[in-house]
Motif scaffolding. Structure first.
Motif, PDB file in Angstrom:
ATOM      1  N   VAL A  23       0.944  -1.186  -0.103  1.00 35.45           N
ATOM      2  CA  VAL A  23       0.104  -0.060  -0.026  1.00 35.45           C
ATOM      3  C   VAL A  23       0.671   1.211  -0.046  1.00 35.45           C
ATOM      4  O   VAL A  23       0.683   2.138  -0.603  1.00 35.45           O
ATOM      5  N   LYS A  24       1.813   1.403   0.903  1.00 39.48           N
ATOM      6  CA  LYS A  24       2.835   2.483   0.804  1.00 39.48           C
ATOM      7  C   LYS A  24       3.246   2.738  -0.516  1.00 39.48           C
ATOM      8  O   LYS A  24       3.535   3.813  -1.015  1.00 39.48           O
ATOM      9  N   LYS A  25       3.908   1.524  -1.195  1.00 40.27           N
ATOM     10  CA  LYS A  25       4.431   1.587  -2.453  1.00 40.27           C
ATOM     11  C   LYS A  25       3.457   2.185  -3.454  1.00 40.27           C
ATOM     12  O   LYS A  25       3.626   3.012  -4.325  1.00 40.27           O
ATOM     13  N   ASN A  26       2.107   1.429  -3.420  1.00 37.92           N
ATOM     14  CA  ASN A  26       1.207   2.092  -4.470  1.00 37.92           C
ATOM     15  C   ASN A  26       1.013   3.827  -3.879  1.00 37.92           C
ATOM     16  O   ASN A  26       0.802   4.681  -5.102  1.00 37.92           O
ATOM     17  N   LEU A  27       0.587   4.191  -2.886  1.00 41.14           N
ATOM     18  CA  LEU A  27       0.483   5.458  -2.541  1.00 41.14           C
ATOM     19  C   LEU A  27       1.633   6.489  -2.885  1.00 41.14           C
ATOM     20  O   LEU A  27       1.425   7.486  -3.509  1.00 41.14           O
ATOM     21  N   THR A  28       3.028   5.899  -2.872  1.00 40.86           N
ATOM     22  CA  THR A  28       3.994   6.794  -2.958  1.00 40.86           C
ATOM     23  C   THR A  28       4.296   7.053  -4.588  1.00 40.86           C
ATOM     24  O   THR A  28       4.384   7.944  -4.988  1.00 40.86           O
ATOM     25  N   SER A  29       3.987   5.870  -5.357  1.00 42.63           N
ATOM     26  CA  SER A  29       4.026   5.792  -6.797  1.00 42.63           C
ATOM     27  C   SER A  29       2.892   6.978  -7.237  1.00 42.63           C
ATOM     28  O   SER A  29       2.931   7.690  -8.139  1.00 42.63           O
ATOM     29  N   ARG A  30       1.585   6.702  -6.598  1.00 47.21           N
ATOM     30  CA  ARG A  30       0.629   7.811  -7.028  1.00 47.21           C
ATOM     31  C   ARG A  30       1.019   9.318  -6.767  1.00 47.21           C
ATOM     32  O   ARG A  30       0.642  10.253  -7.579  1.00 47.21           O
ATOM     33  N   LEU A  31       1.518   9.486  -5.488  1.00 49.50           N
ATOM     34  CA  LEU A  31       1.906  10.623  -5.241  1.00 49.50           C
ATOM     35  C   LEU A  31       3.152  11.301  -5.995  1.00 49.50           C
ATOM     36  O   LEU A  31       3.100  12.522  -6.515  1.00 49.50           O
ATOM     37  N   ILE A  34       1.419  12.437  -9.247  1.00 53.80           N
ATOM     38  CA  ILE A  34       0.738  13.760  -9.098  1.00 53.80           C
ATOM     39  C   ILE A  34       1.784  14.847  -8.897  1.00 53.80           C
ATOM     40  O   ILE A  34       1.508  16.072  -9.231  1.00 53.80           O
ATOM     41  N   GLU A  35       3.049  14.683  -8.130  1.00 51.42           N
ATOM     42  CA  GLU A  35       4.025  15.610  -8.039  1.00 51.42           C
ATOM     43  C   GLU A  35       4.523  15.978  -9.557  1.00 51.42           C
ATOM     44  O   GLU A  35       4.816  17.206  -9.835  1.00 51.42           O
ATOM     45  N   GLY A  36       4.659  14.944 -10.360  1.00 52.41           N
ATOM     46  CA  GLY A  36       5.146  15.398 -11.855  1.00 52.41           C
ATOM     47  C   GLY A  36       4.044  16.230 -12.396  1.00 52.41           C
ATOM     48  O   GLY A  36       4.106  17.114 -13.319  1.00 52.41           O
ATOM     49  N   GLN A  37       2.573  15.862 -12.321  1.00 56.62           N
ATOM     50  CA  GLN A  37       1.524  16.750 -12.932  1.00 56.62           C
ATOM     51  C   GLN A  37       1.505  18.114 -12.373  1.00 56.62           C
ATOM     52  O   GLN A  37       1.532  18.954 -13.317  1.00 56.62           O
ATOM     53  N   ILE A  38       2.008  18.156 -11.338  1.00 52.98           N
ATOM     54  CA  ILE A  38       2.080  19.624 -10.606  1.00 52.98           C
ATOM     55  C   ILE A  38       3.143  20.333 -10.955  1.00 52.98           C
ATOM     56  O   ILE A  38       3.032  21.533 -11.739  1.00 52.98           O
ATOM     57  N   ARG A  39       4.346  19.824 -11.256  1.00 43.62           N
ATOM     58  CA  ARG A  39       5.386  20.373 -11.965  1.00 43.62           C
ATOM     59  C   ARG A  39       5.004  20.633 -13.629  1.00 43.62           C
ATOM     60  O   ARG A  39       5.460  21.914 -13.994  1.00 43.62           O
ATOM     61  N   GLY A  40       4.313  19.773 -14.439  1.00 46.08           N
ATOM     62  CA  GLY A  40       3.860  19.960 -15.550  1.00 46.08           C
ATOM     63  C   GLY A  40       2.899  21.147 -15.731  1.00 46.08           C
ATOM     64  O   GLY A  40       3.092  21.901 -16.596  1.00 46.08           O
ATOM     65  N   ILE A  41       1.967  21.329 -14.551  1.00 47.52           N
ATOM     66  CA  ILE A  41       0.987  22.341 -14.742  1.00 47.52           C
ATOM     67  C   ILE A  41       1.739  23.728 -14.647  1.00 47.52           C
ATOM     68  O   ILE A  41       1.503  24.697 -15.204  1.00 47.52           O
ATOM     69  N   ALA A  59      -7.868  19.210 -13.227  1.00 46.25           N
ATOM     70  CA  ALA A  59      -8.866  18.357 -13.095  1.00 46.25           C
ATOM     71  C   ALA A  59      -8.439  17.014 -12.852  1.00 46.25           C
ATOM     72  O   ALA A  59      -8.822  16.108 -12.105  1.00 46.25           O
ATOM     73  N   ALA A  60      -7.314  16.698 -13.954  1.00 50.44           N
ATOM     74  CA  ALA A  60      -6.730  15.286 -13.859  1.00 50.44           C
ATOM     75  C   ALA A  60      -5.987  15.205 -12.533  1.00 50.44           C
ATOM     76  O   ALA A  60      -6.038  13.950 -11.834  1.00 50.44           O
ATOM     77  N   THR A  61      -5.321  16.153 -12.278  1.00 52.84           N
ATOM     78  CA  THR A  61      -4.406  16.220 -10.900  1.00 52.84           C
ATOM     79  C   THR A  61      -5.409  16.015  -9.617  1.00 52.84           C
ATOM     80  O   THR A  61      -5.202  15.409  -8.813  1.00 52.84           O
ATOM     81  N   GLN A  62      -6.498  16.793  -9.530  1.00 52.11           N
ATOM     82  CA  GLN A  62      -7.501  16.517  -8.609  1.00 52.11           C
ATOM     83  C   GLN A  62      -7.988  15.351  -8.672  1.00 52.11           C
ATOM     84  O   GLN A  62      -8.287  14.808  -7.265  1.00 52.11           O
ATOM     85  N   SER A  63      -8.350  14.746  -9.481  1.00 55.09           N
ATOM     86  CA  SER A  63      -9.060  13.389  -9.653  1.00 55.09           C
ATOM     87  C   SER A  63      -7.982  12.146  -9.076  1.00 55.09           C
ATOM     88  O   SER A  63      -8.274  11.398  -8.368  1.00 55.09           O
ATOM     89  N   ALA A  64      -6.662  12.514  -9.547  1.00 50.58           N
ATOM     90  CA  ALA A  64      -5.633  11.731  -8.761  1.00 50.58           C
ATOM     91  C   ALA A  64      -5.459  11.841  -7.400  1.00 50.58           C
ATOM     92  O   ALA A  64      -5.252  10.819  -6.640  1.00 50.58           O
ATOM     93  N   LEU A  65      -5.660  13.079  -6.658  1.00 55.32           N
ATOM     94  CA  LEU A  65      -5.356  13.051  -5.275  1.00 55.32           C
ATOM     95  C   LEU A  65      -6.660  12.637  -4.682  1.00 55.32           C
ATOM     96  O   LEU A  65      -6.462  12.048  -3.663  1.00 55.32           O
ATOM     97  N   ASN A  66      -7.945  12.774  -5.478  1.00 57.93           N
ATOM     98  CA  ASN A  66      -9.131  12.146  -4.558  1.00 57.93           C
ATOM     99  C   ASN A  66      -8.732  10.519  -4.624  1.00 57.93           C
ATOM    100  O   ASN A  66      -9.240   9.871  -3.696  1.00 57.93           O
ATOM    101  N   SER A  67      -8.076   9.999  -5.738  1.00 52.71           N
ATOM    102  CA  SER A  67      -8.094   8.552  -5.570  1.00 52.71           C
ATOM    103  C   SER A  67      -7.116   8.035  -4.469  1.00 52.71           C
ATOM    104  O   SER A  67      -7.062   7.210  -3.881  1.00 52.71           O
TER     105      SER A  67
END
Length: 106
Positions: A23-31, A34-41, A59-67
């Protein structure tokens, strides 16, 4: 997904969640994504990209955070909340309601 549970204690204590390594690996990967998406934005803003395109990425980043929040909320409910209820700690219900209310604010 393995459930997580929190050490019991009072609201201001040093409770910790206990997530499996998977679970930690999954959450870290997702985050990390998201960090990359924020840099892209940020880059899009700096390059004066069309507003609608930036908003789509937001909107895509917000959806990823919601996940991420959904995964954490499920683990919290199935682990921490259930454990504290089984110990007779009904205060956890009020805490859980506040947590859900925080997630629903937009």
């Amino acid at each position: 997904m393995e459930n997580s549970c929190c050490d019991t204690g009072h609201i201001n204590s040093d409770r910790r969640s206990h997530h499996s390594e998977e679970v930690k690996k999954n959450l870290t990967s997702r985050l990390n994504r998201i960090e990359g998406q924020i840099r892209g934005i940020k880059g899009m803003i700096e390059k004066d990209v069309y507003c609608d395109d930036v908003i789509t990425q937001l909107a895509a980043t917000q959806s990823a955070l919601n996940s991420v929040a959904k995964i954490l909320l499920e683990g919290h409910l199935k682990g921490c909340v259930v454990n504290r209820l089984s110990e007779g700690d009904l205060e956890v219900l009020d805490e859980f309601v506040v947590t859900v209310q925080k997630l629903m604010k937009k």
